[in-house]
Scaffold this active site. Structure first.
Site, PDB file in Angstrom:
ATOM      1  CE  LYS A 225      -3.065 -19.001  -6.963  1.00 38.20           C
ATOM      2  NZ  LYS A 225      -3.149 -19.492  -5.593  1.00 38.20           N
TER       3      LYS A 225
ATOM      4  CE1 TYR B 206      -7.765 -29.139  -5.483  1.00 37.67           C
ATOM      5  CE2 TYR B 206      -6.119 -28.086  -6.872  1.00 37.67           C
ATOM      6  CZ  TYR B 206      -6.550 -28.513  -5.629  1.00 37.67           C
ATOM      7  OH  TYR B 206      -5.758 -28.319  -4.539  1.00 37.67           O
TER       8      TYR B 206
ATOM      9  CG  ASP C  66       0.965 -18.430   1.007  1.00 38.21           C
ATOM     10  OD1 ASP C  66       1.146 -17.768  -0.035  1.00 38.21           O
ATOM     11  OD2 ASP C  66       0.525 -19.598   1.001  1.00 38.21           O
TER      12      ASP C  66
ATOM     13  CE1 TYR D  69      -4.421 -25.880  -1.889  1.00 37.26           C
ATOM     14  CE2 TYR D  69      -3.816 -23.743  -2.799  1.00 37.26           C
ATOM     15  CZ  TYR D  69      -3.862 -25.117  -2.899  1.00 37.26           C
ATOM     16  OH  TYR D  69      -3.336 -25.747  -4.000  1.00 37.26           O
TER      17      TYR D  69
HETATM   18  C1  LIG Z   1      -2.558 -20.847  -4.981  1.00 43.32           C
HETATM   19  C2  LIG Z   1      -1.902 -20.718  -3.687  1.00 43.32           C
HETATM   20  C3  LIG Z   1      -0.757 -21.461  -3.361  1.00 43.32           C
HETATM   21  C4  LIG Z   1      -0.184 -22.501  -4.277  1.00 43.32           C
HETATM   22  O1  LIG Z   1       0.339 -21.949  -5.449  1.00 43.32           O
HETATM   23  P1  LIG Z   1       0.540 -22.876  -6.735  1.00 43.32           P
HETATM   24  O2  LIG Z   1       1.278 -22.008  -7.697  1.00 43.32           O
HETATM   25  O3  LIG Z   1      -0.824 -23.247  -7.201  1.00 43.32           O
HETATM   26  O4  LIG Z   1       1.343 -24.054  -6.316  1.00 43.32           O
HETATM   27  C5  LIG Z   1      -0.146 -21.223  -2.147  1.00 43.32           C
HETATM   28  N1  LIG Z   1      -0.644 -20.330  -1.289  1.00 43.32           N
HETATM   29  C6  LIG Z   1      -1.741 -19.604  -1.559  1.00 43.32           C
HETATM   30  C7  LIG Z   1      -2.230 -18.599  -0.565  1.00 43.32           C
HETATM   31  C8  LIG Z   1      -2.422 -19.778  -2.757  1.00 43.32           C
HETATM   32  O5  LIG Z   1      -3.538 -19.094  -3.016  1.00 43.32           O
END
Ligand SMILES: *Cc1c(COP(=O)(O)O)cnc(C)c1O
Length: 467
Positions: free
Chosen positions: A296, A48, A267, A175
């Site tokens: 994460k 980024y 997610d 996202y």
């Molecule tokens: C950061 C994020 C992703 C992607 O995760 P990466 O480990 O960066 O590939 C997917 N969904 C959400 C809600 C996120 O915040």
């Protein structure tokens, strides 16, 4: 044990390796005059980052708790948990110890045909904390791959049941990651633009409010037969700028999807593991998703790993004597024992009374600080979900990632020893849970200080409006 010979002084003769002792080879000598920043610039391409205009990256040599230390001896508070991943602070000694023990026991093993205690234990422990319909765990490498797996589960669920369902429903501004599938179900933006036509078609709807719920249901109903699944970030759209919406409205949408046989992918890559003030965003909802995604904070931010969990209804749809019904997905490092161990250690720390109390403290202190922020003339749209606090700087330009004020603020906070990473004019705090009351106060004071100072400068530069 040293590796004595490098590839350069070994040559192949008559299909035999010959070690050439006359060649004296060593690794490239680092140009002595170059510092870490110059060496970085010479070889690394950062995520980024527009490499033409970006400032030099700051070399970090060490981390401890909420602090990161650079090569000049400066220390910074990591107020964004290093892109939202660090839960218990940097270089946590307990996680380090557990991973180190595991490293000396079993570092990696193929996860097809083989298994290991850390993966079994982690799946058991995680499922225990999730809504009770979550019964199986599929491992991958990061948030994007966790999303890919979830999407493939849903599309193939329909395929295995011989149903023609291949449309996906998602929120505008969503996202879900940067791989192609994850990008496709993310809102179309400057990030996805170059790939436009290659992204698959998705039905995008607004996030729910009390006003638009009925209209959203209508939009869904129009396509209900074709929609395989609905993917969403529960309660908070992180990357879009910490946009928040109500659990009660999401519950209504979920109920409607369930009635229309649309699978739900929740997610929780960002919201999982305490960020929202509860263990999972799921704990705010009465409806249960079919599939959940994690990454994460999963390993406490120490190692990359993704997890996709699902219900037995999903899992059972792949059980068959027909091998075409298998989920053909996997990664070389699926369920890496080191990452599993880091996750186990992190979850142990998370469930400690001390940690849970501190999460509560962060929530309370954020709430109080938001009252102070509310009085600031240049601040608007203050919002909070648990440990996540966000607000916007009033601005003439529309809120956007490229909003210039972001960079000015970023640099000003760095000077004060705090890492904040505004999304355009949206500022936010996502601190590690080990932060103390005093450290939070220090950040809050600096936020007010920076707001006053920067806004004066910005006004002079005419970046902000004068009204
Ligand atoms: C950061 C994020 C992703 C992607 O995760 P990466 O480990 O960066 O590939 C997917 N969904 C959400 C809600 C996120 O915040």
């Amino acid at each position: 044990m040293n590796c004595e010979y490098s590839i350069v002084n070994i040559r192949l003769e008559n299909s035999q390796f010959i070690i050439d002792h006359s060649q004296n080879y060593s690794l490239p000598i680092t140009p002595l005059l170059m510092n870490l920043q110059e060496r970085d610039r010479a070889v690394n391409w950062h995520p980024y980052t527009q490499m033409k205009t970006a400032d030099d990256a700051i070399p970090i040599v060490r981390g401890k708790g909420i602090y990161l230390f650079d090569d000049q001896g400066n220390k910074y508070i990591d107020a964004v948990s290093s892109w939202w991943v660090t839960l218990h602070g940097h270089a946590h000694p307990y996680i380090a110890q557990r991973v180190s023990e595991q490293l000396n026991t079993l570092e990696q093993v193929i996860f097809a045909g083989f298994t290991h205690e850390p993966a079994i234990q982690l799946s058991e422990n995680l499922l225990n904390l999730l809504p009770e319909n979550q019964e199986k765990v599929f491992y991958s490498d990061n948030g994007s791959t966790a999303v890919e797996v979830a999407l493939k589960m849903c599309i193939q669920f329909a395929y295995n049941k011989e149903k023609e369902k291949n449309k996906i429903l998602a929120f505008k501004n969503a996202y879900h990651g940067d791989t192609f599938g994850a990008m496709s179900v993310s809102g179309r933006s400057v990030w996805t633009k170059p790939f436009g036509e290659m992204l698959f078609e998705v039905i995008f709807i607004d996030t729910p409010t009390s006003e638009n719920l009925e209209s959203l249901k209508n939009q869904i109903e129009n396509h209900a037969d074709e929609i395989a699944c609905f993917i969403y970030e529960p309660l908070i759209q992180g990357a879009a700028g910490m946009l928040m919406y109500e659990a009660q409205h999401l519950d209504e949408l979920m109920k409607f999807c369930r009635e229309n046989e649309i699978l739900m992918i929740q997610d929780e890559v960002f919201t999982g593991f305490g960020r929202t003030g509860k263990l999972f965003a799921a704990n705010y909802l009465s409806e249960k998703p079919d599939i959940m995604c994690f990454s994460k904070g999963l390993t406490g931010g120490t190692m990359p790993m993704g997890i996709t969990t699902c219900s037995n209804e999903i899992f059972n749809a792949f059980l068959s004597d027909d091998k075409y019904k298998t989920l053909f997905h996997g990664h070389s490092f699926t369920a890496n024992p080191l990452a599993c161990t880091a996750a186990l250690a992190s979850m142990e720390l998370l469930l400690k009374e001390e940690t849970l109390n501190n999460i509560n403290l962060i929530c309370e202190k954020h709430l109080n600080f938001s009252k102070t922020l509310r009085q600031h003339s240049k601040v608007e749209n203050i919002r909070q979900t648990g440990t996540i606090l966000a607000w916007e700087i009033k601005n003439d330009e529309q809120t956007s990632y490229f909003n210039e004020i972001g960079k000015i603020l970023y640099n000003e906070f760095l000077k004060r020893g705090i890492i904040m990473r505004p999304l355009g004019n949206v500022m936010y705090l996502v601190p590690p849970y080990c932060i103390t009351s005093d450290e939070l106060d220090f950040i809050y004071q600096n936020i007010i200080g920076v707001l006053n100072q920067t806004i004066n400068i910005a006004e002079k530069q005419n970046i902000l409006s004068n009204n």
